[in-house]
Design a protein around this motif. Structure first.
Motif: not given
Ligand SMILES: Cc1cc2nc3c(=O)[nH]c(=O)nc-3n(C[C@H](O)[C@H](O)[C@H](O)COP(=O)(O)O)c2cc1C
Length: 330
Positions: A1-29
């Motif tokens: 089974m592929k690990t999470f990292l192998q899936t994230l960086f599969s080679g063909e499809v770039p990864a898309t991450l949401s950034a940490p945002l102090a004062g914004v990325s709380d539970e609700a966000f």
């Protein structure tokens, strides 16, 4: 089974991450981003010095909605020991990524030798990375800028250090300790990409699908991280991810979806903070959500006076109607 990292960086499809945002990325966000199909969601930066000193304060300090995965837990601090103690405290939440903040320029943090100040101190940064690496075997990243002083380009040294210490990937925000009035320098991100063999995520000035595609083309990065582009637009990472996977531009969220998420976000904030505080926090989000509507500037001040959920719903209907009834004349 592929690990999470192998899936994230599969080679063909770039990864898309949401950034940490102090004062914004709380539970609700975090919940809103999950609802909008963001592929990787971040916590706000977690203060390791406070947690190491007051571990019992964890429930109050930590803003983390359990059960959201993949989640990137970002730590900030100046001490390797504090980082390791914090990892032990949050391990039960099963972070999918631990990220070390080496980019925050805020005075309070910089003065305490944490965040971006670590980019002035490679030996300390190395000690921290080494200690964290030996206590956490899951995916580990660091988030850096180009350097501290404009022109003093230290990111390549940090990237090489991270790679040789067994960090799994690095995120590079293409700025020095400068303001957002300067555009992010994607060419310097490309130079960092070229000097290491592990995955590099490019960050800075991604607000549209085209921006994401252009950053990848220009830098050769393995993925993108979106920060200010999330504000009022939590659909963006999910849409970018779909675009990367299919090459087809996914539809914009419908008006119905935009209103649903607007109301849901307010509801999540009230669940998290109670009505009074939830509403105070929602005001800035409301202004971000409504930015795209025509003639909204006349309502901006009003948004910051609202005190009841129903007032937000009424105002939003007024803004939508006003938008529909008064097409732009220019
Ligand atoms: C309100 C706000 C809060 C931020 N908080 C953090 C943070 O906690 N940790 C971090 O590494 N970067 C933080 N950043 C920086 C962003 O993650 C990102 O690196 C930067 O905004 C550049 O990306 P952008 O041009 O897409 O906004 C913050 C930025 C903003 C605007």
């Amino acid at each position: 089974m592929k690990t999470f990292l192998q899936t994230l960086f599969s080679g063909e499809v770039p990864a898309t991450l949401s950034a940490p945002l102090a004062g914004v990325s709380d539970e609700a966000f975090q919940r809103i981003l999950r609802d909008c199909n963001a592929p990787v969601i971040s916590t706000e930066m977690i203060p390791t010095a406070s947690l190491a000193k007051h571990p019992k304060g964890l429930p109050k300090i930590l803003r983390w909605y359990p059960g959201i995965h993949p989640i990137n837990a970002q730590l900030f601090g100046y001490s390797a020991e504090h980082m390791v103690q914090t990892i032990d405290l949050i391990r039960y939440l099963q972070p999918d990524i631990i990220d070390i903040n080496m980019g925050c320029p805020a005075k309070k943090i910089f003065r305490n030798a944490a965040g971006l100040a670590l980019m002035n101190d490679l030996p300390r940064a190395t000690r921290i990375v080494r200690a964290v690496r030996s206590s956490f075997s899951g995916p580990l990243s660091i988030k850096i800028r180009l350097g501290v002083q404009p022109g003093d380009f230290r990111a390549p040294d940090f990237a090489r250090m991270a790679e040789s210490e067994g960090v799994d990937f690095i995120t590079v925000h293409g700025r020095y300790r400068t303001t957002y009035s300067q555009p992010a320098d994607w060419d310097s991100i490309a130079a960092v990409r070229d000097c290491v063999s592990f995955p590099v995520i490019g960050n800075g000035d991604i607000f549209t699908l085209e921006d994401a595609r252009n950053l990848i083309k220009r830098t050769g990065c393995n993925g993108v991280m979106i920060a200010r582009g999330l504000l009022g637009n939590p659909w963006l990472p999910g849409r970018i991810d779909r675009f990367f996977r299919t090459g087809v531009i996914p539809p914009e969220p419908t008006l119905q979806e935009r209103l649903r998420v607007f109301a849901q976000h307010l509801d999540y904030l009230i669940q998290q903070y109670g009505e009074r505080k939830g509403i105070l926090i929602f005001r800035k989000h409301a202004a971000w959500y409504l930015k795209g509507f025509r003639h909204v500037s006349q309502f901006r001040r009003q948004i910051f006076t609202l005190t009841r959920p129903e007032e937000f719903y009424k105002l939003v209907i007024q803004i939508v109607l006003n938008d529909a009834l008064n097409p732009r004349t220019d």
